[in-house]
Design an enzyme around this catalytic site. Sequence first.
Site, PDB file in Angstrom:
ATOM      1  CG  ASP A  10       6.574   0.222   1.276  1.00 17.18           C
ATOM      2  OD1 ASP A  10       5.364   0.508   1.416  1.00 17.18           O
ATOM      3  OD2 ASP A  10       6.975  -0.584   0.419  1.00 17.18           O
ATOM      4  CE1 TYR A  42       3.560  -4.273   7.277  1.00 21.02           C
ATOM      5  CE2 TYR A  42       3.073  -1.939   7.536  1.00 21.02           C
ATOM      6  CZ  TYR A  42       3.865  -3.030   7.818  1.00 21.02           C
ATOM      7  OH  TYR A  42       4.964  -2.884   8.634  1.00 21.02           O
ATOM      8  CB  CYS A  73       3.485   2.284   3.012  1.00 21.80           C
ATOM      9  SG  CYS A  73       2.338   0.911   3.276  1.00 21.80           S
ATOM     10  CB  CYS A 183      -0.110  -0.003  -3.743  1.00 17.40           C
ATOM     11  SG  CYS A 183       1.084  -1.112  -2.926  1.00 17.40           S
ATOM     12  CG  HIS A 185       4.759  -3.066  -3.211  1.00 17.61           C
ATOM     13  ND1 HIS A 185       4.522  -2.416  -2.022  1.00 17.61           N
ATOM     14  CD2 HIS A 185       5.641  -4.067  -2.921  1.00 17.61           C
ATOM     15  CE1 HIS A 185       5.215  -3.004  -1.057  1.00 17.61           C
ATOM     16  NE2 HIS A 185       5.899  -4.005  -1.576  1.00 17.61           N
TER      17      HIS A 185
END
Length: 264
Positions: A10, A42, A73, A183, A185
């Site tokens: 990731d 990214y 990711c 995503c 995250h």
Amino acid sequence: MDTRPIGFLDSGVGGLTVVCELIRQLPHEKIVYIGDSARAPYGPRPKKQIKEYTWELVNFLLTQNVKMIVFACNTATAVAWEEVKAALDIPVLGVVLPGASAAIKSTTKGQVGVIGTPMTVASDIYRKKIQLLAPSVQVRSLACPKFVPIVESNEMCSSIAKKIVYDSLSPLVGKIDTLVLGCTHYPLLRPIIQNVMGPSVKLIDSGAECVRDISVLLNYFDINGNYHQKAVKHRFFTTANPEIFQEIASIWLKQKINVEHVTL
């Protein structure tokens, strides 16, 4: 039986949301995780650079003798997954298709939202996958570039985070019944996102959905770990500060872990 570890990559700590689900569902599987927090996020980067960074993460995992690589990711999946999958002779799994499939099953009104990094949204990969499987579903995509920095700086519960999430998601409020967290995250902001979108909107965690596919591939290729092994040792690597990574990881995984620094 194959006791080699599963490799996860990731851009930072986000992929831990996938690891958490894998530990819950497949506790006997060993994990090697590499998070490139030093170069996160990214999403705003050029495609060529994202591909280059992703290959560096892949090559690092290959040195760890992994039996499978999971792209934890969405940005890396959108940009480099197909190329890496074609080049390697071990299974390589991304998070997009599992998330898209789950969104189709979830929506009752055919109104799906997708939030992700600028690159993931620009690639249009979620809309393409969703409408390939269910052409009648309407997809609204929204880039949320400020979310990853919030998570990487461990500010998930701050008042600033709440304001940023509220301001970012306002274009989708009242217009969808299902929201894909595109995503890995973003599940770390899940309580705030749910509060902004309202209780009737179903949130789809693309990373967690991907674990079901991991299990299928382990069975298909006959590379399951030792089901009877209780004490499994995982390894976590970061390109940034191990202490910050460890702090976030320990909260999310609900266990203290050792994090090693690596330079790619």
